[in-house]
Structure formats: C-alpha cells, structure tokens
Design a protein around this motif. Structure first.
Motif, PDB file in Angstrom:
ATOM      1  N   PRO A  90       0.799  -1.230   0.000  1.00 15.03           N
ATOM      2  CA  PRO A  90       0.000   0.000   0.000  1.00 15.03           C
ATOM      3  C   PRO A  90       0.832   1.280   0.000  1.00 15.03           C
ATOM      4  O   PRO A  90       0.366   2.312  -0.484  1.00 15.03           O
ATOM      5  N   SER A  91       2.059   1.221   0.493  1.00 18.67           N
ATOM      6  CA  SER A  91       2.864   2.444   0.550  1.00 18.67           C
ATOM      7  C   SER A  91       3.393   2.862  -0.827  1.00 18.67           C
ATOM      8  O   SER A  91       3.892   3.972  -0.974  1.00 18.67           O
ATOM      9  N   VAL A  92       3.285   1.981  -1.822  1.00 18.13           N
ATOM     10  CA  VAL A  92       3.712   2.354  -3.167  1.00 18.13           C
ATOM     11  C   VAL A  92       2.529   2.349  -4.140  1.00 18.13           C
ATOM     12  O   VAL A  92       2.712   2.269  -5.357  1.00 18.13           O
ATOM     13  N   ALA A  93       1.333   2.465  -3.604  1.00 18.11           N
ATOM     14  CA  ALA A  93       0.112   2.359  -4.416  1.00 18.11           C
ATOM     15  C   ALA A  93       0.062   3.366  -5.560  1.00 18.11           C
ATOM     16  O   ALA A  93      -0.544   3.088  -6.586  1.00 18.11           O
ATOM     17  N   PHE A  94       0.688   4.492  -5.395  1.00 19.32           N
ATOM     18  CA  PHE A  94       0.606   5.506  -6.439  1.00 19.32           C
ATOM     19  C   PHE A  94       1.930   5.712  -7.161  1.00 19.32           C
ATOM     20  O   PHE A  94       2.119   6.704  -7.843  1.00 19.32           O
ATOM     21  N   SER A  95       2.822   4.738  -7.045  1.00 19.53           N
ATOM     22  CA  SER A  95       4.089   4.802  -7.762  1.00 19.53           C
ATOM     23  C   SER A  95       3.849   4.687  -9.260  1.00 19.53           C
ATOM     24  O   SER A  95       3.033   3.889  -9.708  1.00 19.53           O
ATOM     25  N   ARG A  96       4.572   5.456 -10.027  1.00 22.06           N
ATOM     26  CA  ARG A  96       4.394   5.391 -11.481  1.00 22.06           C
ATOM     27  C   ARG A  96       4.921   4.085 -12.054  1.00 22.06           C
ATOM     28  O   ARG A  96       4.628   3.737 -13.186  1.00 22.06           O
ATOM     29  N   TYR A  97       5.694   3.342 -11.266  1.00 27.86           N
ATOM     30  CA  TYR A  97       6.243   2.068 -11.720  1.00 27.86           C
ATOM     31  C   TYR A  97       5.391   0.866 -11.301  1.00 27.86           C
ATOM     32  O   TYR A  97       5.644  -0.251 -11.720  1.00 27.86           O
ATOM     33  N   LEU A  98       4.395   1.081 -10.468  1.00 27.12           N
ATOM     34  CA  LEU A  98       3.620  -0.028  -9.905  1.00 27.12           C
ATOM     35  C   LEU A  98       3.015  -0.920 -10.984  1.00 27.12           C
ATOM     36  O   LEU A  98       3.150  -2.142 -10.934  1.00 27.12           O
ATOM     37  N   VAL A  99       2.353  -0.343 -11.963  1.00 29.82           N
ATOM     38  CA  VAL A  99       1.695  -1.141 -12.996  1.00 29.82           C
ATOM     39  C   VAL A  99       2.726  -1.984 -13.750  1.00 29.82           C
ATOM     40  O   VAL A  99       2.505  -3.173 -13.992  1.00 29.82           O
ATOM     41  N   GLU A 100       3.851  -1.396 -14.106  1.00 32.47           N
ATOM     42  CA  GLU A 100       4.878  -2.156 -14.826  1.00 32.47           C
ATOM     43  C   GLU A 100       5.433  -3.286 -13.958  1.00 32.47           C
ATOM     44  O   GLU A 100       5.696  -4.383 -14.462  1.00 32.47           O
ATOM     45  N   ASP A 101       5.608  -3.038 -12.676  1.00 31.00           N
ATOM     46  CA  ASP A 101       6.105  -4.088 -11.778  1.00 31.00           C
ATOM     47  C   ASP A 101       5.084  -5.212 -11.630  1.00 31.00           C
ATOM     48  O   ASP A 101       5.441  -6.393 -11.644  1.00 31.00           O
ATOM     49  N   VAL A 102       3.810  -4.879 -11.509  1.00 29.40           N
ATOM     50  CA  VAL A 102       2.776  -5.911 -11.385  1.00 29.40           C
ATOM     51  C   VAL A 102       2.686  -6.705 -12.692  1.00 29.40           C
ATOM     52  O   VAL A 102       2.570  -7.940 -12.666  1.00 29.40           O
ATOM     53  N   LYS A 103       2.784  -6.033 -13.837  1.00 29.67           N
ATOM     54  CA  LYS A 103       2.797  -6.744 -15.119  1.00 29.67           C
ATOM     55  C   LYS A 103       3.978  -7.709 -15.186  1.00 29.67           C
ATOM     56  O   LYS A 103       3.817  -8.849 -15.646  1.00 29.67           O
ATOM     57  N   ALA A 104       5.137  -7.272 -14.748  1.00 36.48           N
ATOM     58  CA  ALA A 104       6.328  -8.131 -14.767  1.00 36.48           C
ATOM     59  C   ALA A 104       6.142  -9.335 -13.838  1.00 36.48           C
ATOM     60  O   ALA A 104       6.533 -10.460 -14.173  1.00 36.48           O
ATOM     61  N   LEU A 105       5.528  -9.110 -12.694  1.00 40.06           N
ATOM     62  CA  LEU A 105       5.274 -10.198 -11.750  1.00 40.06           C
ATOM     63  C   LEU A 105       4.310 -11.218 -12.360  1.00 40.06           C
ATOM     64  O   LEU A 105       4.557 -12.432 -12.307  1.00 40.06           O
ATOM     65  N   ILE A 106       3.221 -10.750 -12.951  1.00 44.05           N
ATOM     66  CA  ILE A 106       2.252 -11.653 -13.572  1.00 44.05           C
ATOM     67  C   ILE A 106       2.919 -12.436 -14.706  1.00 44.05           C
ATOM     68  O   ILE A 106       2.739 -13.652 -14.829  1.00 44.05           O
ATOM     69  N   ALA A 107       3.709 -11.764 -15.534  1.00 50.55           N
ATOM     70  CA  ALA A 107       4.407 -12.435 -16.636  1.00 50.55           C
ATOM     71  C   ALA A 107       5.358 -13.502 -16.096  1.00 50.55           C
ATOM     72  O   ALA A 107       5.484 -14.586 -16.692  1.00 50.55           O
ATOM     73  N   HIS A 108       6.009 -13.228 -14.986  1.00 47.43           N
ATOM     74  CA  HIS A 108       6.919 -14.205 -14.381  1.00 47.43           C
ATOM     75  C   HIS A 108       6.138 -15.434 -13.904  1.00 47.43           C
ATOM     76  O   HIS A 108       6.549 -16.574 -14.150  1.00 47.43           O
ATOM     77  N   VAL A 109       5.023 -15.207 -13.231  1.00 43.23           N
ATOM     78  CA  VAL A 109       4.195 -16.320 -12.748  1.00 43.23           C
ATOM     79  C   VAL A 109       3.695 -17.143 -13.936  1.00 43.23           C
ATOM     80  O   VAL A 109       3.703 -18.381 -13.898  1.00 43.23           O
ATOM     81  N   GLU A 110       3.282 -16.478 -15.006  1.00 41.75           N
ATOM     82  CA  GLU A 110       2.851 -17.190 -16.209  1.00 41.75           C
ATOM     83  C   GLU A 110       3.975 -18.066 -16.769  1.00 41.75           C
ATOM     84  O   GLU A 110       3.752 -19.219 -17.151  1.00 41.75           O
ATOM     85  N   ALA A 111       5.195 -17.519 -16.819  1.00 45.57           N
ATOM     86  CA  ALA A 111       6.338 -18.271 -17.344  1.00 45.57           C
ATOM     87  C   ALA A 111       6.638 -19.498 -16.487  1.00 45.57           C
ATOM     88  O   ALA A 111       6.960 -20.570 -17.020  1.00 45.57           O
ATOM     89  N   VAL A 112       6.518 -19.372 -15.177  1.00 43.18           N
ATOM     90  CA  VAL A 112       6.723 -20.516 -14.284  1.00 43.18           C
ATOM     91  C   VAL A 112       5.661 -21.574 -14.561  1.00 43.18           C
ATOM     92  O   VAL A 112       5.959 -22.775 -14.623  1.00 43.18           O
ATOM     93  N   ALA A 113       4.417 -21.148 -14.748  1.00 45.43           N
ATOM     94  CA  ALA A 113       3.328 -22.089 -15.039  1.00 45.43           C
ATOM     95  C   ALA A 113       3.591 -22.836 -16.341  1.00 45.43           C
ATOM     96  O   ALA A 113       3.407 -24.058 -16.407  1.00 45.43           O
ATOM     97  N   VAL A 114       4.025 -22.138 -17.375  1.00 42.91           N
ATOM     98  CA  VAL A 114       4.322 -22.775 -18.661  1.00 42.91           C
ATOM     99  C   VAL A 114       5.462 -23.779 -18.488  1.00 42.91           C
ATOM    100  O   VAL A 114       5.396 -24.909 -18.990  1.00 42.91           O
ATOM    101  N   LYS A 115       6.488 -23.383 -17.755  1.00 45.05           N
ATOM    102  CA  LYS A 115       7.634 -24.270 -17.525  1.00 45.05           C
ATOM    103  C   LYS A 115       7.210 -25.546 -16.796  1.00 45.05           C
ATOM    104  O   LYS A 115       7.795 -26.608 -16.990  1.00 45.05           O
ATOM    105  N   GLN A 116       6.158 -25.454 -15.991  1.00 41.78           N
ATOM    106  CA  GLN A 116       5.669 -26.615 -15.250  1.00 41.78           C
ATOM    107  C   GLN A 116       4.592 -27.382 -16.022  1.00 41.78           C
ATOM    108  O   GLN A 116       3.940 -28.260 -15.477  1.00 41.78           O
ATOM    109  N   GLY A 117       4.377 -27.025 -17.290  1.00 47.83           N
ATOM    110  CA  GLY A 117       3.493 -27.793 -18.154  1.00 47.83           C
ATOM    111  C   GLY A 117       2.083 -27.271 -18.310  1.00 47.83           C
ATOM    112  O   GLY A 117       1.250 -27.914 -18.942  1.00 47.83           O
TER     113      GLY A 117
END
Length: 144
Positions: A69-96
């Motif tokens: 919550p302390s970085v809720a209005f950071s201009r980088y937040l959306v890009e960081d969340v997108k990167a996190l989601i993309a990473h989780v997706e890549a792990v899922a693909v790697k696991q089949g």
C-alpha cells in the motif's frame, strides 16, 4: 531495476498479512498458500502473487495478488505488477500448464491490467460468482 524472487513464507508472511489487512482483504492461512513470488524495486517490496497448480492437469491460477500500500501511487507499480504476472505465467508454462486463470474484482485497476495482458472476463451479462471455501481439516484462522 526490479527483481523477482520466490517468497519465503517464514520471513515474508507477516509483511503480506499486513498488506492484506491494509487492503481490507482477509489474510490467507499459511497452509493454503502455494509457491509465491515477490517483486521488489529499488530495495522496496512492491507486489506478491501466488501460483496454484492443477495437480495432474494443465491449468494454473494466479491468486492473492497484492501490492504494498505504501507504493500504491508509484508510477512504476503497474509495470512491476505486469512483470510479476508475466513471471508467474512463465513458471506455469515451464511446469506444463497451457492455461491460467485469476479471480479479480471487477472495475479495478487489476481487472483492467489483466484484460490488457490478454485475460478474458466472463461473457458480458454473466452473473458474478462468489468463491466459497470449506476447511477439510480443522485449523486456526479464517478460510480465505
């Protein structure tokens, strides 16, 4: 520069519980949490998400995505969340996995971000659904 690492629940869970409480979300019991990931930027923890896997299947689920919550209005937040989601997706693909789902509240920033990342919402006019939870083994804490 952002970095993503696997969550260490022994050390990270108190912080995540605080984030959930500040977002007025029910903290998830530790025993319900699968593999999770945390993205940090400039030494600040930004967001976390968990990856549930369908045992023996090809479906994964991103859940309990939460932000600091302390970085809720950071201009980088959306890009960081997108990167996190993309990473989780890549792990899922790697696991089949060949598909991934997520449940988010409608008309939120997370909802709009998931749509921009290719997630498809239910058909227009579909009734919203409520997630139910049932404990199969007695344990302390609320059911998420």
């Amino acid at each position: 520069m952002s970095t993503i690492r696997e969550l260490d629940l022994a050390n990270d869970l108190p912080m995540l519980r605080k984030w959930w409480e500040l977002h007025k979300a029910v903290p998830c019991p530790e025993s319900f949490l699968p593999q999770g990931f945390l993205i940090s930027a400039g030494g600040v923890d930004v967001a976390a998400a968990f990856l549930y896997m369908d045992v023996g299947g090809k479906l994964a689920m991103i859940e309990y995505l939460t932000t600091n919550p302390s970085v809720a209005f950071s201009r980088y937040l959306v890009e960081d969340v997108k990167a996190l989601i993309a990473h989780v997706e890549a792990v899922a693909v790697k696991q089949g996995c060949t598909g991934i789902i997520s449940m988010v509240a409608p008309e939120t920033g997370e909802f709009r971000l998931m749509q921009r990342m290719g997630y498809l919402p239910p058909d227009v006019g579909a009734k919203p659904h409520v997630m139910f939870c049932k404990r199969l083994v007695k344990e302390e804490g609320k059911c998420p």
